[in-house]
Design a protein around this motif. Structure first.
Motif, PDB file in Angstrom:
ATOM      1  N   GLY A  72       3.797  -2.665  -6.051  1.00  0.00           N
ATOM      2  CA  GLY A  72       2.839  -2.186  -7.034  1.00  0.00           C
ATOM      3  C   GLY A  72       1.407  -2.524  -6.646  1.00  0.00           C
ATOM      4  O   GLY A  72       0.490  -1.713  -6.820  1.00  0.00           O
ATOM      5  N   ILE A  73       1.199  -3.715  -6.102  1.00  0.00           N
ATOM      6  CA  ILE A  73      -0.135  -4.114  -5.641  1.00  0.00           C
ATOM      7  C   ILE A  73      -0.584  -3.203  -4.510  1.00  0.00           C
ATOM      8  O   ILE A  73      -1.729  -2.747  -4.471  1.00  0.00           O
ATOM      9  CB  ILE A  73      -0.122  -5.588  -5.192  1.00  0.00           C
ATOM     10  CG1 ILE A  73       0.164  -6.518  -6.380  1.00  0.00           C
ATOM     11  CG2 ILE A  73      -1.461  -5.960  -4.547  1.00  0.00           C
ATOM     12  CD1 ILE A  73       0.445  -7.951  -5.980  1.00  0.00           C
ATOM     13  N   GLU A  74       0.317  -2.913  -3.586  1.00  0.00           N
ATOM     14  CA  GLU A  74      -0.013  -2.041  -2.451  1.00  0.00           C
ATOM     15  C   GLU A  74      -0.391  -0.632  -2.922  1.00  0.00           C
ATOM     16  O   GLU A  74      -1.295   0.001  -2.364  1.00  0.00           O
ATOM     17  CB  GLU A  74       1.180  -1.956  -1.498  1.00  0.00           C
ATOM     18  CG  GLU A  74       1.501  -3.247  -0.768  1.00  0.00           C
ATOM     19  CD  GLU A  74       2.802  -3.171   0.006  1.00  0.00           C
ATOM     20  OE1 GLU A  74       3.402  -2.068   0.033  1.00  0.00           O
ATOM     21  OE2 GLU A  74       3.218  -4.187   0.569  1.00  0.00           O
ATOM     22  N   GLU A  75       0.294  -0.153  -3.957  1.00  0.00           N
ATOM     23  CA  GLU A  75       0.072   1.201  -4.445  1.00  0.00           C
ATOM     24  C   GLU A  75      -1.130   1.301  -5.383  1.00  0.00           C
ATOM     25  O   GLU A  75      -1.580   2.409  -5.703  1.00  0.00           O
ATOM     26  CB  GLU A  75       1.317   1.705  -5.176  1.00  0.00           C
ATOM     27  CG  GLU A  75       2.564   1.811  -4.308  1.00  0.00           C
ATOM     28  CD  GLU A  75       2.548   3.051  -3.413  1.00  0.00           C
ATOM     29  OE1 GLU A  75       1.686   3.931  -3.641  1.00  0.00           O
ATOM     30  OE2 GLU A  75       3.400   3.131  -2.504  1.00  0.00           O
ATOM     31  N   ALA A  76      -1.650   0.163  -5.833  1.00  0.00           N
ATOM     32  CA  ALA A  76      -2.723   0.149  -6.824  1.00  0.00           C
ATOM     33  C   ALA A  76      -3.983   0.819  -6.281  1.00  0.00           C
ATOM     34  O   ALA A  76      -4.400   0.580  -5.149  1.00  0.00           O
ATOM     35  CB  ALA A  76      -3.032  -1.285  -7.243  1.00  0.00           C
ATOM     36  N   ARG A  77      -4.601   1.647  -7.116  1.00  0.00           N
ATOM     37  CA  ARG A  77      -5.824   2.349  -6.737  1.00  0.00           C
ATOM     38  C   ARG A  77      -7.078   1.667  -7.274  1.00  0.00           C
ATOM     39  O   ARG A  77      -8.191   2.022  -6.882  1.00  0.00           O
ATOM     40  CB  ARG A  77      -5.764   3.785  -7.256  1.00  0.00           C
ATOM     41  CG  ARG A  77      -4.655   4.613  -6.606  1.00  0.00           C
ATOM     42  CD  ARG A  77      -4.476   5.939  -7.319  1.00  0.00           C
ATOM     43  NE  ARG A  77      -3.416   6.751  -6.695  1.00  0.00           N
ATOM     44  CZ  ARG A  77      -2.859   7.813  -7.267  1.00  0.00           C
ATOM     45  NH1 ARG A  77      -3.256   8.191  -8.476  1.00  0.00           N
ATOM     46  NH2 ARG A  77      -1.908   8.493  -6.642  1.00  0.00           N
ATOM     47  N   CYS A  78      -6.914   0.713  -8.163  1.00  0.00           N
ATOM     48  CA  CYS A  78      -8.056   0.012  -8.750  1.00  0.00           C
ATOM     49  C   CYS A  78      -8.212  -1.373  -8.121  1.00  0.00           C
ATOM     50  O   CYS A  78      -7.269  -1.908  -7.531  1.00  0.00           O
ATOM     51  CB  CYS A  78      -7.893  -0.114 -10.262  1.00  0.00           C
ATOM     52  SG  CYS A  78      -7.722   1.466 -11.123  1.00  0.00           S
TER      53      CYS A  78
END
Length: 276
Positions: A72-78
């Protein structure tokens, strides 16, 4: 502004309410990244039925909660990562409180509010002179107070790049392991405001079989300690674990853990005895 990272594994009874608690936020500047960690129930379908363009559902084979959070951290855009577990709830002002904390301490990167258990059990809190404050000594204060818990933590994405993410080799205490690494490097800013609920009655609270060799207390290396207070913090954690094994008569676990840390933890401290 915020990427809300939610790991998901078999939470079909809880996940809708959890996501709704995010959608209800007074601060609406967020995306929701749900990482389906190989759920075998209808959890993913429940998420897919919620219509909101800010929700992204990512699928992966079951690898454990740490791997799901890291994905989820890797995919985060913010740039700001807000953690939330798939069965917990935010108060509608959670992200707003974090935003206020950021305004008060604009140079800091680790922010935590406070939480309560759904069964309203008593919780120790240090007396504070201000409702939003800097934690002066994380390891000393964390021996008495639950300063950080997954669903109240917000960190700048760069922090994870510096200290690393959740340790995927651990299946117990992986969250506390990361908080300790963050506390070594960054100032922790905390609010006394309760903005989240830990749902003790939620389904599937523990899904991994217990293996002490995959626990944080087993794998801690005292040579890594950066301060006397950190050493004492881990001695306290390990002593409590050993004491619980004795009380519950899990002797094999006791022996395994004590054999690992006997140089640092005495039998007298485990038994709460004092030398005469």
């Amino acid at each position: 502004m915020f990427s809300v990272v939610i790991p998901l594994y078999n939470k079909e009874l809880s996940i809708r309410n959890t996501i709704q608690s995010v959608l209800n936020q007074t601060c609406q500047d967020f995306e929701i990244v749900v990482v389906n960690d190989g759920s075998t129930d209808n959890s993913a379908a429940v998420v897919e039925a919620i219509v909101d363009d800010r929700i992204r559902l990512i699928h992966q084979k079951n690898q454990g909660v740490s791997a799901a959070r890291n994905r989820g951290i890797e995919e985060a855009r913010c740039e700001w990562i807000a953690f939330l577990d798939g069965d917990d709830l935010w108060d509608k002002a959670h992200l707003q409180e974090i935003s206020l904390m950021m305004q008060k301490f604009p140079d800091d990167k680790v922010f935590v509010t406070s939480f309560e258990y759904s069964d309203k059990r008593a919780m120790f809190r240090h007396p504070r002179s201000e409702p939003i404050f800097k934690v002066q000594n994380y390891f000393k204060e964390a021996m008495k107070e639950s300063l950080m818990w997954t669903s109240i933590v917000v960190v700048h994405k760069s922090c994870v790049e510096v200290v690393g993410g959740f340790n995927e080799k651990l299946n117990r205490g992986e969250d506390l392991d990361l908080w300790a690494r963050l506390a070594r490097e960054y100032q922790v800013i905390k609010s006394e405001k309760v903005t989240a609920v830990y749902r003790v009655e939620a389904e599937n609270r523990s899904v991994s079989s217990f293996d002490t060799s995959k626990s944080r207390v087993f794998n801690y290396n005292f040579r890594d300690s950066k301060s006397p207070d950190e050493t004492l913090y881990y001695k306290n954690q390990i002593t409590n674990a050993l004491r619980s094994y004795l009380i519950s008569r899990r002797i094999s676990l006791f022996v395994k853990l004590y054999a690992t840390h006997y140089r640092y933890v005495s039998l007298l401290s485990i038994l709460k005895l004092k030398k005469s």
